[in-house]
Scaffold this motif. Structure first.
Motif, PDB file in Angstrom:
ATOM      1  N   LEU A   1      -1.487 -25.247  21.594  1.00  0.00           N
ATOM      2  CA  LEU A   1      -0.469 -24.211  21.550  1.00  0.00           C
ATOM      3  C   LEU A   1      -0.734 -23.149  22.621  1.00  0.00           C
ATOM      4  O   LEU A   1       0.187 -22.682  23.286  1.00  0.00           O
ATOM      5  CB  LEU A   1      -0.409 -23.566  20.169  1.00  0.00           C
ATOM      6  N   GLU A   2      -1.994 -22.817  22.803  1.00  0.00           N
ATOM      7  CA  GLU A   2      -2.364 -21.844  23.819  1.00  0.00           C
ATOM      8  C   GLU A   2      -1.996 -22.359  25.221  1.00  0.00           C
ATOM      9  O   GLU A   2      -1.443 -21.629  26.041  1.00  0.00           O
ATOM     10  CB  GLU A   2      -3.868 -21.568  23.740  1.00  0.00           C
ATOM     11  N   ALA A   3      -2.251 -23.631  25.471  1.00  0.00           N
ATOM     12  CA  ALA A   3      -1.910 -24.228  26.765  1.00  0.00           C
ATOM     13  C   ALA A   3      -0.400 -24.275  26.970  1.00  0.00           C
ATOM     14  O   ALA A   3       0.096 -24.017  28.078  1.00  0.00           O
ATOM     15  CB  ALA A   3      -2.501 -25.624  26.865  1.00  0.00           C
ATOM     16  N   LYS A   4       0.344 -24.607  25.908  1.00  0.00           N
ATOM     17  CA  LYS A   4       1.809 -24.614  26.009  1.00  0.00           C
ATOM     18  C   LYS A   4       2.314 -23.216  26.350  1.00  0.00           C
ATOM     19  O   LYS A   4       3.244 -23.060  27.142  1.00  0.00           O
ATOM     20  CB  LYS A   4       2.447 -25.078  24.697  1.00  0.00           C
ATOM     21  N   GLY A   5       1.726 -22.224  25.742  1.00  0.00           N
ATOM     22  CA  GLY A   5       2.119 -20.844  26.015  1.00  0.00           C
ATOM     23  C   GLY A   5       1.857 -20.455  27.458  1.00  0.00           C
ATOM     24  O   GLY A   5       2.693 -19.833  28.107  1.00  0.00           O
TER      25      GLY A   5
END
Length: 59
Positions: A33-37
Motif C-alpha cells: 500500500l505504501e508503494a502504491k501511494g
C-alpha cells in the motif's frame, strides 16, 4: 474546463490520494500500500506538470 486546469487539478488530487495511501501503508505496516501511494503521488506530480506545460503552450 480547460485541459491544462483539469490536468493540474487531477494531478493535485492524485498526489493527495497517494500521500494518504502512503501514510496508511506506513501505519498498517503494509509495504504494498505504501508503494502504491508513492507511485500514485509520482503520477500526480507528472500530471500536474503536464497541465503546466499545456498552459504555457496555450492548450
Amino acid at each position: 474546463m480547460k485541459s491544462s486546469i483539469r490536468d493540474k487539478a487531477e494531478g493535485t488530487f492524485h498526489e493527495a490520494k497517494g500521500k494518504v495511501k502512503e501514510i496508511a501503508g506506513k501505519i498498517t505496516d503494509n509495504p504494498k500500500l505504501e508503494a502504491k501511494g508513492k507511485g500514485e503521488k509520482l503520477v500526480g506530480k507528472v500530471q500536474e506538470k503536464i497541465g503546466q506545460v499545456k498552459k504555457v503552450l496555450g492548450k
